[in-house]
Structures are given as structure tokens and as C-alpha cells.
Design a protein around this motif. Structure first.
Motif, PDB file in Angstrom:
ATOM      1  N   LEU A  20       0.783  -1.250   0.449  1.00 44.14           N
ATOM      2  CA  LEU A  20      -0.300   0.545  -0.122  1.00 44.14           C
ATOM      3  C   LEU A  20       1.089   1.099  -0.085  1.00 44.14           C
ATOM      4  N   SER A  21       0.482   2.150  -0.455  1.00 41.59           N
ATOM      5  CA  SER A  21       1.473   3.283  -0.367  1.00 41.59           C
ATOM      6  C   SER A  21       0.132   4.671  -0.260  1.00 41.59           C
ATOM      7  N   CYS A  22       0.966   5.713   0.477  1.00 38.13           N
ATOM      8  CA  CYS A  22       0.249   6.588   0.801  1.00 38.13           C
ATOM      9  C   CYS A  22       0.448   8.280   0.794  1.00 38.13           C
ATOM     10  N   SER A  23       0.086   8.466  -0.442  1.00 37.47           N
ATOM     11  CA  SER A  23       0.887   9.783  -1.014  1.00 37.47           C
ATOM     12  C   SER A  23       0.376  11.586  -0.660  1.00 37.47           C
ATOM     13  N   ALA A  24       1.375  12.269  -0.123  1.00 40.14           N
ATOM     14  CA  ALA A  24       0.952  13.460   0.528  1.00 40.14           C
ATOM     15  C   ALA A  24       1.078  13.710  -0.031  1.00 40.14           C
ATOM     16  N   PHE A  30       8.488  16.947   8.601  1.00 40.39           N
ATOM     17  CA  PHE A  30       8.043  17.508   9.267  1.00 40.39           C
ATOM     18  C   PHE A  30       6.927  16.739   9.868  1.00 40.39           C
ATOM     19  N   MET A  31       6.116  15.149   9.503  1.00 39.73           N
ATOM     20  CA  MET A  31       5.293  14.979   9.926  1.00 39.73           C
ATOM     21  C   MET A  31       5.970  13.915  11.211  1.00 39.73           C
ATOM     22  N   ASN A  32       5.330  14.320  12.620  1.00 37.71           N
ATOM     23  CA  ASN A  32       5.671  13.573  13.064  1.00 37.71           C
ATOM     24  C   ASN A  32       5.238  12.276  13.625  1.00 37.71           C
ATOM     25  N   ASP A  71       9.278   7.242   2.199  1.00 42.12           N
ATOM     26  CA  ASP A  71      10.481   8.034   1.690  1.00 42.12           C
ATOM     27  C   ASP A  71      10.126   9.282   1.391  1.00 42.12           C
ATOM     28  N   ASN A  72      10.802  10.019   2.256  1.00 43.01           N
ATOM     29  CA  ASN A  72      11.160  11.412   2.125  1.00 43.01           C
ATOM     30  C   ASN A  72      10.312  12.143   0.910  1.00 43.01           C
ATOM     31  N   ALA A  73      11.375  11.195  -0.329  1.00 46.72           N
ATOM     32  CA  ALA A  73      11.754  12.221  -1.586  1.00 46.72           C
ATOM     33  C   ALA A  73      10.353  12.484  -2.228  1.00 46.72           C
ATOM     34  N   LYS A  74       9.704  11.310  -1.832  1.00 46.80           N
ATOM     35  CA  LYS A  74       8.475  10.948  -2.777  1.00 46.80           C
ATOM     36  C   LYS A  74       7.192  10.758  -1.425  1.00 46.80           C
TER      37      LYS A  74
END
Length: 114
Positions: A20-24, A30-32, A71-74
């Protein structure tokens, strides 16, 4: 505000795998708190996996089978699900939190059946 879009759900046979992917819609740097929940028909929503800083936590029922990662870059959070069982059937939701808010996706259906 952050929009989250889950994808990757579907129908899979017992023993199979899904990711599963969750794209923001903006950076997740900065998500804690990042997590995946699921809700099966007639049941309450339950926490499946979470990631806080570099610490992960899993529900007992999925330990050793599911892995949460990011994956912060994505700007994407993942849930790798292996050795799937019929009892994993549910709608899966991602949840991200930062100092400004608490964000949820619309959910993606996972069905494990032969």
C-alpha cells in the motif's frame, strides 16, 4: 492542510503480498507520526502499524508480516503486507500527524480470498 491518497489495495489470495502507498500533497519531512489503520465490516478501526521518529510499532496480529516505511523524497508512506490472511481483509487508511494537524486518507480496500 494535507491531502492523502492511498493506493495499492485489491484482491489477493491467502499467502500473497500487497504494498500500500499513501501519497501526500506536500512534504512529509515534518510529520511526527505516521500510521496505517484498518477497519473490517462490523468492527472498530484498529491501528496496524505506526512510525514515530525511527521507531516502529505493529499490532500483534501483523508482526513479522507487515512493514511500515517512508520515502521523504516521494512524500509517500508505505505498508508492505506479506503472508496475507483472510482476516486481513479490511479498508486500510493512512494517518499522518504534524504540529498543525491530523490527516487521513480516503482508504483502500484489501480483500484476501481464494
Amino acid at each position: 492542510q494535507v491531502q492523502l491518497v492511498e493506493s495499492g489495495g485489491g484482491l489477493v489470495q491467502p499467502g500473497g503480498s500487497l504494498r500500500l502507498s499513501c501519497s501526500a500533497s506536500r512534504t512529509i519531512f515534518f510529520m511526527n507520526f505516521m500510521a496505517w489503520y484498518r477497519q473490517a465490516p462490523g468492527k472498530e478501526r484498529e491501528l496496524v502499524a505506526s512510525l514515530r521518529a525511527y521507531s516502529t510499532n505493529y499490532a500483534e496480529s501483523v508482526k513479522g508480516r507487515f512493514t511500515i516505511s517512508k520515502d521523504n523524497a516521494k512524500n509517500t508512506v508505505y505498508l508492505q503486507m506479506n503472508s496475507l490472511k483472510p482476516e486481513d481483509t479490511a479498508v486500510y487508511y493512512c494517518n499522518l500527524q504534524d504540529r498543525w494537524g491530523d490527516y487521513w486518507g480516503q482508504g483502500t480496500q484489501v480483500t484476501v480470498s481464494s
